[in-house]
Design a protein around this motif. Structure first.
Motif, short mmCIF file in Angstrom:
data_model
loop_
_atom_site.label_atom_id
_atom_site.label_comp_id
_atom_site.label_asym_id
_atom_site.label_seq_id
_atom_site.Cartn_x
_atom_site.Cartn_y
_atom_site.Cartn_z
N GLU A 138 0.82 -1.22 0.00
CA GLU A 138 0.00 0.00 0.00
C GLU A 138 0.86 1.27 0.00
O GLU A 138 0.49 2.27 -0.62
N ILE A 139 2.00 1.25 0.67
CA ILE A 139 2.86 2.43 0.72
C ILE A 139 3.39 2.75 -0.68
O ILE A 139 3.37 3.90 -1.12
N LEU A 140 3.84 1.72 -1.39
CA LEU A 140 4.33 1.93 -2.75
C LEU A 140 3.21 2.41 -3.66
O LEU A 140 3.40 3.32 -4.48
N ARG A 141 2.02 1.83 -3.52
CA ARG A 141 0.87 2.25 -4.32
C ARG A 141 0.57 3.73 -4.10
O ARG A 141 0.36 4.48 -5.05
N LYS A 142 0.56 4.17 -2.85
CA LYS A 142 0.28 5.57 -2.54
C LYS A 142 1.38 6.49 -3.06
O LYS A 142 1.11 7.59 -3.53
N GLN A 143 2.64 6.04 -2.97
CA GLN A 143 3.75 6.85 -3.46
C GLN A 143 3.64 7.05 -4.98
O GLN A 143 3.80 8.17 -5.47
N ILE A 144 3.34 5.99 -5.69
CA ILE A 144 3.19 6.09 -7.15
C ILE A 144 2.02 7.02 -7.47
O ILE A 144 2.12 7.89 -8.34
N TRP A 145 0.92 6.84 -6.79
CA TRP A 145 -0.26 7.67 -7.02
C TRP A 145 0.05 9.15 -6.79
O TRP A 145 -0.33 10.01 -7.58
N ARG A 146 0.74 9.43 -5.68
CA ARG A 146 1.09 10.82 -5.34
C ARG A 146 1.95 11.44 -6.44
O ARG A 146 1.74 12.58 -6.86
N LYS A 147 2.91 10.70 -6.95
CA LYS A 147 3.78 11.21 -8.00
C LYS A 147 3.03 11.39 -9.32
O LYS A 147 3.28 12.33 -10.06
N LEU A 148 2.10 10.48 -9.61
CA LEU A 148 1.31 10.62 -10.83
C LEU A 148 0.45 11.87 -10.81
O LEU A 148 0.26 12.52 -11.84
N GLU A 149 -0.07 12.20 -9.64
CA GLU A 149 -0.94 13.37 -9.53
C GLU A 149 -0.22 14.68 -9.82
O GLU A 149 -0.86 15.67 -10.13
N THR A 150 1.10 14.70 -9.72
CA THR A 150 1.85 15.93 -9.96
C THR A 150 2.16 16.14 -11.44
O THR A 150 2.56 17.22 -11.83
N LEU A 151 1.98 15.10 -12.26
CA LEU A 151 2.33 15.19 -13.68
C LEU A 151 1.20 15.77 -14.51
O LEU A 151 0.03 15.58 -14.19
N PRO A 152 1.55 16.46 -15.62
CA PRO A 152 0.50 16.88 -16.55
C PRO A 152 -0.13 15.65 -17.21
O PRO A 152 0.50 14.59 -17.30
N GLU A 153 -1.33 15.81 -17.69
CA GLU A 153 -2.09 14.67 -18.21
C GLU A 153 -1.38 13.96 -19.36
O GLU A 153 -1.40 12.73 -19.44
N GLU A 154 -0.72 14.71 -20.25
CA GLU A 154 -0.03 14.07 -21.37
C GLU A 154 1.08 13.14 -20.86
O GLU A 154 1.31 12.07 -21.43
N LYS A 155 1.75 13.53 -19.79
CA LYS A 155 2.83 12.70 -19.24
C LYS A 155 2.27 11.48 -18.51
O LYS A 155 2.90 10.43 -18.47
#
Length: 119
Positions: free
Chosen positions: A3-20
């Motif tokens: 779950e920690i890795l899942r949340k970390q990936i999610w958090r980083k994805l949320e910072t990217l622009p949609e195209e990325k």
């Protein structure tokens, strides 16, 4: 995946622009095709339909905003379908348990008189 890795990936994805984010999705799909051990067909049919629709839109080089809005509509549709699926499951569970239907409500009040005017 923990779950920690899942949340970390999610958090980083949320910072990217949609195209990325779509570039990340492409990379994940590549990794899945090379190293994945799970069968991706485990997703519900509508989820697979939405994913394929999204993929086709991206191949057609549709603007990210068009893809996003289309996915919002499909997500709302999926929520409606989910409500129907849950209601169906509850109905079947009640049938299996032999739960009788509740009796209709009795109305002991006398019927009201109505005046009918015909012209």
């Amino acid at each position: 995946m923990n779950e920690i890795l899942r949340k970390q990936i999610w958090r980083k994805l949320e910072t990217l622009p949609e195209e990325k984010v779509y570039a990340v999705l492409d990379y994940i799909e590549f990794l899945e095709s090379e190293y994945g051990s799970k069968d991706p067909s485990g997703a519900p049919a509508f989820q697979r339909f939405a994913e394929n629709f999204q993929k086709q839109m991206r191949r057609a080089r549709m603007p990210a905003s068009a893809v996003r809005e289309s996915m919002k509509v499909l997500s709302a549709t999926d929520r409606v379908f989910e409500a129907f699926r849950e209601a169906g499951k509850e109905f079947l569970a009640e049938l299996e348990q032999g739960k009788p239907e509740p009796p209709p409500e009795k109305n002991d009040d006398p019927p009201r008189e109505r005046e009918i005017v015909v012209e």
